[in-house]
Design a protein around this motif. Structure first.
Motif, short mmCIF file in Angstrom:
data_model
loop_
_atom_site.label_atom_id
_atom_site.label_comp_id
_atom_site.label_asym_id
_atom_site.label_seq_id
_atom_site.Cartn_x
_atom_site.Cartn_y
_atom_site.Cartn_z
N ILE A 143 76.47 78.11 76.20
CA ILE A 143 77.46 77.16 76.75
C ILE A 143 78.43 77.92 77.66
O ILE A 143 78.79 77.43 78.74
CB ILE A 143 78.23 76.47 75.60
CG1 ILE A 143 77.28 75.59 74.79
CG2 ILE A 143 79.40 75.65 76.14
CD1 ILE A 143 77.92 75.00 73.54
N ILE A 144 78.84 79.10 77.20
CA ILE A 144 79.76 79.93 77.99
C ILE A 144 79.06 80.42 79.27
O ILE A 144 79.63 80.39 80.37
CB ILE A 144 80.25 81.13 77.17
CG1 ILE A 144 80.82 80.67 75.82
CG2 ILE A 144 81.27 81.95 77.95
CD1 ILE A 144 81.98 79.73 75.92
N GLU A 145 77.83 80.84 79.11
CA GLU A 145 77.08 81.38 80.25
C GLU A 145 76.83 80.32 81.31
O GLU A 145 76.93 80.60 82.52
CB GLU A 145 75.76 81.97 79.76
CG GLU A 145 75.96 83.19 78.86
CD GLU A 145 74.67 83.68 78.22
OE1 GLU A 145 74.60 84.88 77.89
OE2 GLU A 145 73.74 82.86 78.04
N LYS A 146 76.52 79.10 80.90
CA LYS A 146 76.28 78.02 81.87
C LYS A 146 77.55 77.67 82.63
O LYS A 146 77.51 77.45 83.86
CB LYS A 146 75.73 76.79 81.15
CG LYS A 146 74.29 76.94 80.68
CD LYS A 146 73.81 75.68 79.97
CE LYS A 146 72.35 75.83 79.52
NZ LYS A 146 71.86 74.63 78.80
N LEU A 147 78.68 77.63 81.93
CA LEU A 147 79.95 77.36 82.61
C LEU A 147 80.26 78.48 83.60
O LEU A 147 80.66 78.21 84.75
CB LEU A 147 81.07 77.22 81.58
CG LEU A 147 82.48 77.01 82.13
CD1 LEU A 147 82.55 75.80 83.06
CD2 LEU A 147 83.48 76.87 80.98
N ALA A 148 80.06 79.71 83.18
CA ALA A 148 80.32 80.85 84.07
C ALA A 148 79.41 80.81 85.30
O ALA A 148 79.87 81.02 86.44
CB ALA A 148 80.10 82.16 83.31
N ASP A 149 78.14 80.50 85.10
CA ASP A 149 77.20 80.47 86.23
C ASP A 149 77.55 79.35 87.21
O ASP A 149 77.33 79.49 88.42
CB ASP A 149 75.77 80.30 85.72
CG ASP A 149 75.25 81.53 84.99
OD1 ASP A 149 75.86 82.62 85.18
OD2 ASP A 149 74.27 81.42 84.24
N SER A 150 78.10 78.25 86.72
CA SER A 150 78.48 77.16 87.63
C SER A 150 79.63 77.58 88.55
O SER A 150 79.80 77.05 89.64
CB SER A 150 78.88 75.91 86.83
OG SER A 150 80.12 76.09 86.17
N LEU A 151 80.41 78.57 88.10
CA LEU A 151 81.56 79.06 88.87
C LEU A 151 81.28 80.39 89.57
O LEU A 151 82.15 80.90 90.27
CB LEU A 151 82.76 79.25 87.93
CG LEU A 151 83.39 77.98 87.35
CD1 LEU A 151 84.26 78.32 86.15
CD2 LEU A 151 84.21 77.28 88.42
N GLY A 152 80.09 80.95 89.36
CA GLY A 152 79.81 82.28 89.89
C GLY A 152 80.69 83.33 89.24
O GLY A 152 81.12 84.30 89.88
N ALA A 153 80.96 83.15 87.95
CA ALA A 153 81.92 83.98 87.23
C ALA A 153 81.24 85.04 86.38
O ALA A 153 80.05 84.96 86.06
CB ALA A 153 82.79 83.10 86.34
N ALA A 154 82.04 86.03 85.97
CA ALA A 154 81.61 87.00 84.97
C ALA A 154 81.79 86.39 83.59
O ALA A 154 82.58 85.46 83.41
CB ALA A 154 82.43 88.28 85.09
N VAL A 155 81.06 86.93 82.63
CA VAL A 155 81.12 86.42 81.26
C VAL A 155 81.77 87.45 80.35
O VAL A 155 81.40 88.62 80.36
CB VAL A 155 79.71 86.08 80.71
CG1 VAL A 155 79.79 85.60 79.27
CG2 VAL A 155 79.06 85.02 81.59
N GLY A 156 82.78 87.00 79.58
CA GLY A 156 83.45 87.86 78.64
C GLY A 156 83.40 87.27 77.24
O GLY A 156 82.85 86.19 77.02
#
Length: 318
Positions: free
Chosen positions: A217-230
């Motif tokens: 869930i965290i990874e999908k949200l991050a990928d939608s924003l082009g973000a890093a995952v912490g």
């Protein structure tokens, strides 16, 4: 105008974003001058990008031995450049290796050392956030050439034309610098996501995700924003993600433009590593969670409903 030395961090012939931020920050103090330290041929592919971001000079300290030993050769090479250039300050990006280089350099130059600056004034005064970012202080070196490490994402990189005049610097390593030899190195496999410490957007997950399988869930949200995952320490301690993803006092310190904390209560250990973020968004079902004390925007709700809906909305608007 006096030089402000900026130690260049690069990967695969490309200047890393924190270095571009430093070149921008250097303009507050004087004329930006990049310093490239490495094996022969390191500087060539970097010069155009350094010029694009305002480097008037590129001091080149290259040698076959520099990359063969741990940390100390960089400090000696940077000291040689400083002695040749007589700069008003030396700036390094704040990471674990550069902090050691900065400490060794300050000792060699008999200069003041300032860590983790998040702001720099024209008179050399820096802004720092200490005690888990609970206190903001102003500090200034009172002796020698200030050696300053700057936290990534503290300055927005701004292009500015520079001549990038190449200045060779001869470096002879001492025996002491060769005391710790690198016998092997492993290149970390890169994913499609930005590096956590340098990212302008970070999405982190906490214990509220319940189990390792839910971290997607965290990874999908991050990928939608082009973000890093912490992740929070609790998630790392549970073995759901590796320690390299931990944000906090004993993990990675981040200062992105946008930080989204999902299912993270906001213990002081975690807050110490992210509360200098420009905008903080918190999603947590507990309205009393400490993370809301520092959040710019907060959503009190079930992350299993809120995060997927947010991901869908962001995807629709692309």
């Amino acid at each position: 105008m006096a030089d402000v030395l900026v130690l260049v961090d690069s990967v695969d012939g490309t200047v890393k974003k924190p270095t571009l931020e430093l070149l921008t920050a250097a303009r507050h103090l004087g004329e930006p001058a990049a310093v490239v330290i490495g094996a022969p041929g390191t500087a060539g592919p970097l010069k155009d990008q350094l010029a694009e971001y305002g480097a008037a000079k590129v001091y080149v300290a290259e040698g076959d031995e520099i990359g063969s030993y741990s940390v100390a050769p960089k400090a000696e090479a940077l000291a040689a450049v400083a002695q040749q250039a007589s700069p008003v300050a030396v700036l390094l990006s704040s990471n674990s290796e550069n902090k050691e280089v900065a400490a060794r350099l300050a000792l060699k130059l008999e200069s003041g050392l300032l860590y983790d600056a998040v702001g720099i004034d024209s008179d050399g005064t820096v802004t720092q956030q200490i005690f888990g970012a609970a206190v903001t202080v102003k500090a200034k070196a009172t002796k020698g050439t200030p050696v300053i490490t700057v936290r990534p994402n503290s300055f927005a990189p701004e292009p500015a034309s520079g001549a990038a005049e190449e200045v060779p610097v001869s470096v002879t390593l001492s025996d002491a610098a060769k005391a710790a030899k690198v016998i092997d190195s492993v290149v970390e496999e890169k994913g499609s996501r930005p590096q956590l410490s340098d990212a302008s957007v970070v999405v982190s997950g906490g214990r509220g995700i319940g189990k390792a399988d839910n971290f997607e869930i965290i990874e999908k949200l991050a990928d939608s924003l082009g973000a890093a995952v912490g992740a929070s320490r609790a998630v790392v301690d549970a073995g759901w993600v590796p320690h390299t993803m931990q944000v906090g006092q004993t993990g990675v310190t981040v200062s992105p433009q946008l930080y989204i904390a999902v299912g993270i209560s906001g213990a002081i250990q975690h807050r110490a590593g992210m509360q200098t973020s420009k905008t903080i968004v918190a999603i947590n079902k507990d309205p009393e969670a400490p993370i809301f004390e520092i959040a710019d925007f907060g959503v009190v709700g079930d992350l299993f409903q809120v995060a997927p809906q947010l991901t869908d909305e962001i995807t629709k608007r692309k």
